[in-house]
Design a protein around this motif. Structure first.
Motif, PDB file in Angstrom:
ATOM      1  N   ASP A 100       0.865  -1.177   0.000  1.00 10.80           N
ATOM      2  CA  ASP A 100       0.000   0.000   0.000  1.00 10.80           C
ATOM      3  C   ASP A 100       0.905   1.232   0.000  1.00 10.80           C
ATOM      4  O   ASP A 100       2.128   1.101  -0.130  1.00 10.80           O
ATOM      5  N   ARG A 138     -10.800  -7.097  -8.796  1.00 13.48           N
ATOM      6  CA  ARG A 138      -9.661  -7.184  -7.878  1.00 13.48           C
ATOM      7  C   ARG A 138      -8.442  -7.671  -8.629  1.00 13.48           C
ATOM      8  O   ARG A 138      -8.495  -8.702  -9.279  1.00 13.48           O
ATOM      9  N   GLN A 144      -3.330   3.244  -6.140  1.00 10.00           N
ATOM     10  CA  GLN A 144      -3.948   3.902  -4.999  1.00 10.00           C
ATOM     11  C   GLN A 144      -3.672   5.392  -5.114  1.00 10.00           C
ATOM     12  O   GLN A 144      -2.606   5.808  -5.552  1.00 10.00           O
ATOM     13  N   GLU A 298     -15.776   6.593   4.701  1.00 10.65           N
ATOM     14  CA  GLU A 298     -15.919   5.655   3.603  1.00 10.65           C
ATOM     15  C   GLU A 298     -16.865   6.274   2.581  1.00 10.65           C
ATOM     16  O   GLU A 298     -17.807   6.971   2.931  1.00 10.65           O
ATOM     17  N   ILE A 309     -15.690   3.015  -2.700  1.00  7.90           N
ATOM     18  CA  ILE A 309     -14.768   3.540  -3.705  1.00  7.90           C
ATOM     19  C   ILE A 309     -13.790   4.525  -3.069  1.00  7.90           C
ATOM     20  O   ILE A 309     -13.079   5.240  -3.765  1.00  7.90           O
ATOM     21  N   GLY A 310     -13.763   4.512  -1.746  1.00 16.73           N
ATOM     22  CA  GLY A 310     -12.799   5.353  -1.050  1.00 16.73           C
ATOM     23  C   GLY A 310     -12.942   5.155   0.445  1.00 16.73           C
ATOM     24  O   GLY A 310     -14.001   4.765   0.920  1.00 16.73           O
ATOM     25  N   SER A 333      -8.128   7.663   0.954  1.00 18.60           N
ATOM     26  CA  SER A 333      -7.661   7.019  -0.258  1.00 18.60           C
ATOM     27  C   SER A 333      -8.807   6.934  -1.262  1.00 18.60           C
ATOM     28  O   SER A 333      -9.962   6.765  -0.879  1.00 18.60           O
ATOM     29  N   GLY A 335     -10.262   4.800  -4.434  1.00 13.69           N
ATOM     30  CA  GLY A 335     -10.148   3.526  -5.150  1.00 13.69           C
ATOM     31  C   GLY A 335     -10.344   3.757  -6.639  1.00 13.69           C
ATOM     32  O   GLY A 335     -11.429   3.579  -7.195  1.00 13.69           O
ATOM     33  N   GLU A 337      -9.548   2.247  -9.374  1.00 16.88           N
ATOM     34  CA  GLU A 337     -10.020   1.172 -10.249  1.00 16.88           C
ATOM     35  C   GLU A 337     -11.541   1.023 -10.152  1.00 16.88           C
ATOM     36  O   GLU A 337     -12.228   0.833 -11.155  1.00 16.88           O
ATOM     37  N   ARG A 338     -12.030   1.116  -8.934  1.00 13.45           N
ATOM     38  CA  ARG A 338     -13.477   0.986  -8.772  1.00 13.45           C
ATOM     39  C   ARG A 338     -14.222   2.225  -9.247  1.00 13.45           C
ATOM     40  O   ARG A 338     -15.334   2.126  -9.754  1.00 13.45           O
TER      41      ARG A 338
END
Length: 447
Positions: A100, A138, A144, A298, A309-310, A333, A335, A337-338
């Motif tokens: 990470d 995944r 990230q 979140e 997604i975060g 963070s 996400g 990719e998502r």
RNA sequence: GUGUGUAUAGCUCAGUUGGUUAGAGCGCCGGAUUGUGGUUCCGGAGGUCGCCAGUUCAAAUCUGGUUACGCACCCCA
């Protein structure tokens, strides 16, 4: 040989890269606006930096890099004899791929503490690697986008980071719900239920509420050895909607009350400006990572079943393991990719690709090809993304290439055009064609 | 780590109870058409049926093993 990729990693075609960059650029521009500075850390870290930071499961998912040279010579003979891989690793691998961005960042802060000013605000957009078995959405390699502040416990930063979430997702046009809670509230819950020593078990179960439902959480807690009375108490508190309602439960829990106070302070800062997205307290928010100690966040996309997604939160002592105590950090963070998948599903990417070719020139013979090369140079000089087919091949072949490349315009240059110092500009979508000189052509693209 | 599925042309996939020379669509190359792509027609190239064994007169097809990849669980983004 048949070319293929190892599992869990992907190639990206130009159009995908353009879309991914759109996300990264949007995120980056907001980070910069809030005064965050970019850093980069290497793909490889020392294995000793990484191991033990992500739990037993995490150690297993670390990619280890085999030592160079005759590594077996230095291998631990007893571990080799016993075929004990775990014990063998330290003697044959001293490096690993980062898992990470947070742990490398902690290392970075400790190592460069004399070169940076605290509070230090940094962002980092880089890929990370996990040896997890891949499945839908995944991968073993993914990006990230982290943004963190270290060296201050001001709750202003919590408000700032949620505002960044709000602003980024508004800019991306992705409707989201930003959930906010506090790890101390969860600690208060555990205390109120008399299971402070089973805090981890409780939070891990609550974290799954969305996925497995109320009964599932009860079972999960039961399986993890929490007694029935405590489970009832926890589930009762989970019904609570707001902070006022929660307060009575925490009469005897100092830490619980502290959590409520922190959330109120956060709101004092955050509520000064109206949010573009839904931002709400969610007592069921837990977040699996156990280094969070304060506020936690979140982000869930609305209208798409995809998970978070975060996410992020406050961690009081991240640099402690590297010998720098009492430095508080808070970060979130994205996400990427998502976010990509959500935007793809909701068709939110801009139609116009700002990195794609705007015009392709096509020449008929050697003299016109030379002239066309001059034209393409002039177009490029004017800042227009232009290209020329490399040979005066058959028109059909050149046109087919233009079509396959999805170029919106083609400029044809033949004997007639050469004589008049024009080109034939063809709109590939409508098929319409017009003769145009260089100056008008440039003005057409850059008026 | 556990469970499960798939593997045949560049791509997506057919392939019958095991039986002649393994097919289709798309893509690619050439031609119909020497100044026009996305539509049409004609022709062509392209395969160690993932790999290794076994059963059989005969295996893409059945059996075992192996490798790779996918999906799901655990966990996670």
């Amino acid at each position: 040989m048949r070319p293929s990729l190892p599992k869990g990693v992907r190639d990206f075609l130009p159009e995908q890269v353009a879309k991914r960059n759109f996300i990264f650029d949007t995120i980056r521009s907001v980070f910069i606006k809030y005064g965050f500075r970019p850093i980069e850390t290497p793909v490889m870290e020392k294995l000793s930096t990484l191991t033990g930071k992500y739990g037993e499961e995490g150690d297993r998912l670390l990619f280890k890099v085999l030592n160079n040279g005759d590594y077996l010579k230095k291998a631990d003979p007893s571990a080799l004899e016993a075929k004990d891989s775990t014990k063998l690793i330290p003697s044959i691998s001293k490096r690993g791929l980062r898992y990470d961005l947070t742990v490398p960042f902690a290392r970075f802060v400790v190592q460069h503490q004399n070169e940076i000013a605290f509070p230090f605000k940094r962002y980092q957009i880089q890929p990370v690697w996990r040896a997890d078995s891949p499945q839908k959405g995944r991968y073993q390699e993914f990006y990230q986008c982290d943004v963190d502040v270290v060296g201050s416990d001001s709750l202003m930063y919590e408000a700032e980071l949620v505002r960044i979430y709000d602003e980024v997702f508004a800019a991306l046009n992705v409707p989201v719900k930003i959930k906010v809670s506090n790890r101390k509230v969860l600690a208060g819950m555990a205390e109120a239920a008399g299971i402070s020593d089973q805090f981890m078990e409780m939070t891990m179960a609550i974290d799954k509420l969305d996925k497995i439902g109320e009964q599932g959480v009860r079972n999960e807690m039961g399986n993890r050895g929490i007694d029935a009375i405590a489970i009832d108490k926890v589930m009762t508190i989970l019904e609570v909607k707001g902070l006022e309602e929660l307060e009575p439960y925490f009469k005897d829990s100092e830490i619980g009350l502290k959590g409520i106070e922190e959330l109120r302070t956060f709101h004092q800062y955050f509520d000064l400006e109206e949010a573009k997205n839904e931002v709400s307290f969610d007592i069921t928010l837990a977040r699996g990572l156990n280094y969070y100690t304060g506020c936690i966040f979140e982000v869930a996309a609305k209208g798409v079943e995809i998970g978070s997604i975060g996410g992020g939160g406050r961690y009081d002592d991240l640099t402690g393991v590297f010998g720098m105590k009492g430095v508080s950090g808070v970060g979130v963070s994205f996400g990427a990719e998502r976010i990509y998948d959500v935007m793809q599903e909701l068709d939110l990417f801009p139609k116009k690709d700002r990195s794609a070719l705007e015009i392709l020139l096509i020449a008929f013979d050697a003299p016109t090809h030379l002239k066309a090369f001059e034209w393409v140079g002039a177009l490029r000089k004017a800042g227009i993304r232009a290209d020329l087919y490399p040979t005066p091949a058959k028109l059909k072949k050149q046109m087919k290439y233009a079509d396959a490349s999805k170029v919106p315009f083609v400029g044809l240059l033949g004997g007639q055009e050469l004589e008049n110092s024009t080109i034939s500009l063809k709109n590939m979508e409508t098929g319409a064609q017009q003769n145009i000189n260089l100056e008008d052509l440039i003005n057409k693209f850059r008026p």
